[in-house]
Structure formats: structure tokens, C-alpha cells
Design an enzyme around this catalytic site. Structure first.
Site, PDB file in Angstrom:
ATOM      1  N   LYS A   1     -47.999 -36.107 -32.543  1.00  0.00           N
ATOM      2  CA  LYS A   1     -47.804 -37.723 -32.294  1.00  0.00           C
ATOM      3  C   LYS A   1     -48.674 -38.892 -33.451  1.00  0.00           C
ATOM      4  CE  LYS A   1     -47.993 -40.983 -29.935  1.00  0.00           C
ATOM      5  NZ  LYS A   1     -49.302 -42.146 -29.532  1.00  0.00           N
TER       6      LYS A   1
ATOM      7  N   GLU B   1     -43.919 -45.064 -37.353  1.00  0.00           N
ATOM      8  CA  GLU B   1     -44.382 -45.876 -36.627  1.00  0.00           C
ATOM      9  C   GLU B   1     -44.234 -47.246 -37.260  1.00  0.00           C
ATOM     10  OE1 GLU B   1     -46.383 -47.901 -33.042  1.00  0.00           O
ATOM     11  OE2 GLU B   1     -45.314 -45.805 -32.115  1.00  0.00           O
TER      12      GLU B   1
END
Length: 291
Positions: free
Chosen positions: A162, A169
Site C-alpha cells: 500500500k 499515486e
């Protein structure tokens, strides 16, 4: 299961799990959101072991919650840390809980405020038997279809995956934002919003982030209502730190992190877009322009 933390993510996760038929007892410090008066009350409302308790709390609160929770659980129970915790803490948390016979999974969760409708991407770290026990919960939370879930590895793997996801991102958002600023500065392109919207189909740069960018521009075409300030939530820093430790070059991710630092010194047009994108997928606060 018990679910601790019913904010932007946790509250929607509780609702999605309930829609799938699961019994969820949620606890939050806000009594208007909570199903229990405290952690002891939450655990008391759960069926007999093996219980599953899922944490969706800030990284700063994880240790204190675990300290209180461990004395309330029984042998065989499973604790899931689904917040944006640092992966280096997961083995320590697993070991501490194991002393009491409690098992542990770390789960990176992506989906923001849209997860209730579309499902959450889940990256899981921990022992296979514990993952299999919790699969009905993961199946309820993930998107429909073959994708959106992965057992990434042992303890720490879920949060590491993550962390890298969020680093990527950062870089993707920065590229969109810089392109937007360049188009806005040009005299040739007369309709910047329509240009971005045209890329949503057929283009190699189409993505959900691009869809959210277009949605932000529909609300505020010139982003005049947004201050060009974007906070970093930790994962970008951790990604760069891990890259340094592993001697892996991550120039795009590093540059996007440092760009956020720049936003705190100057009201950058590109940072207006970063702030708008963060609000679209995560419900992060958008600061208004200073008068």
C-alpha cells in the site's frame, strides 16, 4: 466482527460489510457514529472466538488501541490493521499480539470515499490460514470480479504494498497536475477542461484519477476556490525512505513528494489540482483561497 474507527473510510466499510450480510459492531470516539460505548463494550457484543477486530485508525493511534484491545481478546482472535500504518511496525505488532495467542494481519486499503459504491482494493500481509479465515470479509469489501485483492506476503507485506501504491499515486497526480498547469498557461489551448475530458476514452493516460480530475474541474473550472496546498500523509515519505534503503531509484515519486513541500511555500497552480484530486477520492479538506 468489530470495526474501530468509523471515519471517511471506516464508516463506509461498515456499511458495505453489512450490505453483504456481515454483523459489524463499530466503535468510534464520536458517539453519534458508534455502536458501542467503548472497546470493552464492542468486544462484549461480538460472538465467541475467533473474533475479528479491524482497526481503521491513524498510525499515531494504533499502539494505544492495541494496548487496550489485547487485554480484551482471547486465544485465536484476529486483529487486522487496515489503516495507513508503517510496514516496519507490523512484525512487532504481530509478535506482541502472538504472546496472548491473538493473530494479526496488516491490510492496505485503497478506495477512498468511493469504496462503498465500487469496492476497496485490499493488499494483505500475514499468515495464509488467517487470511483464509477472513476471506468472507475481504470478498465483501473488494470490487466484484477477479481483481482488487492480493495476499502480498507475510507480516508487513500488505502495508509495504500500500505504501508503494500511494507513492505511485503521488507521481501520477503530480503528472496530471503539471500537465493541467501547462495547458492553462498556453495561449493555444482554449478549453483545458474539455481536453482532459477527451482523454477519458481511448487515451493511454486514461485512469480513475483522470475521471476525478475532470469531476473537480466541473465543480470549479479554474480551481479558484482551492488553495494550492497539499499535505503529505506519510506514505510518500516512507516510499522514498524504503527506496533509499534498497538502493532503488524512484525519481518521479521523489519529485512528487518534494513538490508537495513546495506547495507549503507558494500557492502553486499545480498544487491546486493536487488538492482538488485528493478531495475527490479521499474527502480530504480543501483549503479556500486566502482573501
Amino acid at each position: 466482527m468489530g470495526l474501530i474507527g468509523l471515519g471517511r473510510m471506516g464508516g463506509n466499510m461498515r456499511e458495505r460489510l453489512r450490505r453483504a450480510g456481515h454483523t459489524v459492531v463499530g466503535f468510534d470516539r464520536n458517539p453519534e457514529l458508534s455502536d458501542a460505548s467503548g472497546l470493552r463494550d464492542m468486544v462484549a457484543q461480538l460472538p465467541e472466538s475467533p473474533r475479528v477486530v479491524w482497526l481503521m485508525v491513524p498510525v499515531q493511534a494504533v499502539d494505544s488501541v492495541l494496548d487496550e484491545l489485547v487485554g480484551l481478546l482471547s486465544d485465536g482472535d484476529i486483529v487486522i490493521d487496515g489503516g495507513n500504518s508503517k510496514w516496519t511496525n507490523d512484525k512487532e505488532h504481530a509478535a506482541r499480539l502472538a504472546e496472548r495467542g491473538v493473530r494479526f494481519l496488516d491490510v492496505g486499503v485503497s478506495g477512498g470515499v468511493w469504496g462503498l459504491e465500487y469496492g476497496y482494493a485490499l493488499m494483505v500481509g500475514g499468515d495464509s490460514a488467517d487470511v483464509q479465515h477472513c476471506m468472507p470479509l475481504f470478498e465483501a469489501l473488494k470490487p466484484e470480479g477477479d481483481y482488487g485483492f492480493v495476499h502480498s506476503g507475510g507480516h508487513g507485506a500488505g502495508h509495504f504494498a500500500k505504501m508503494v501504491h500511494n507513492g505511485i499515486e503521488y507521481a501520477m497526480m503530480q503528472a496530471y497536475a503539471e500537465g493541467w498547469e501547462l495547458l492553462m498557461a498556453s495561449e493555444e489551448v482554449e478549453n483545458v477542461s474539455a481536453t482532459f475530458e477527451s482523454w477519458r476514452e481511448g487515451s493511454v493516460v486514461r485512469s480513475w484519477l483522470l475521471d476525478l480530475l475532470v469531476a473537480a474541474l466541473e465543480k470549479d473550472p479554474d480551481l479558484q476556490k482551492i488553495r494550492g496546498y497539499a499535505e503529505d500523509s506519510g506514505e510518500g515519505r516512507w516510499t522514498v525512505e524504503a527506496a533509499l534503503d534498497l538502493a532503488v531509484p524512484v525519481p518521479a515519486i521523489s519529485a512528487s513528494l518534494f513538490a508537495r513541500f513546495v506547495s507549503r511555500q507558494d500557492d502553486s497552480p499545480a498544487m491546486k489540482m493536487i488538492a482538488a484530486l485528493r478531495n475527490e477520492f479521499g474527502g480530504h479538506a480543501v483549503l479556500p483561497e486566502d482573501d
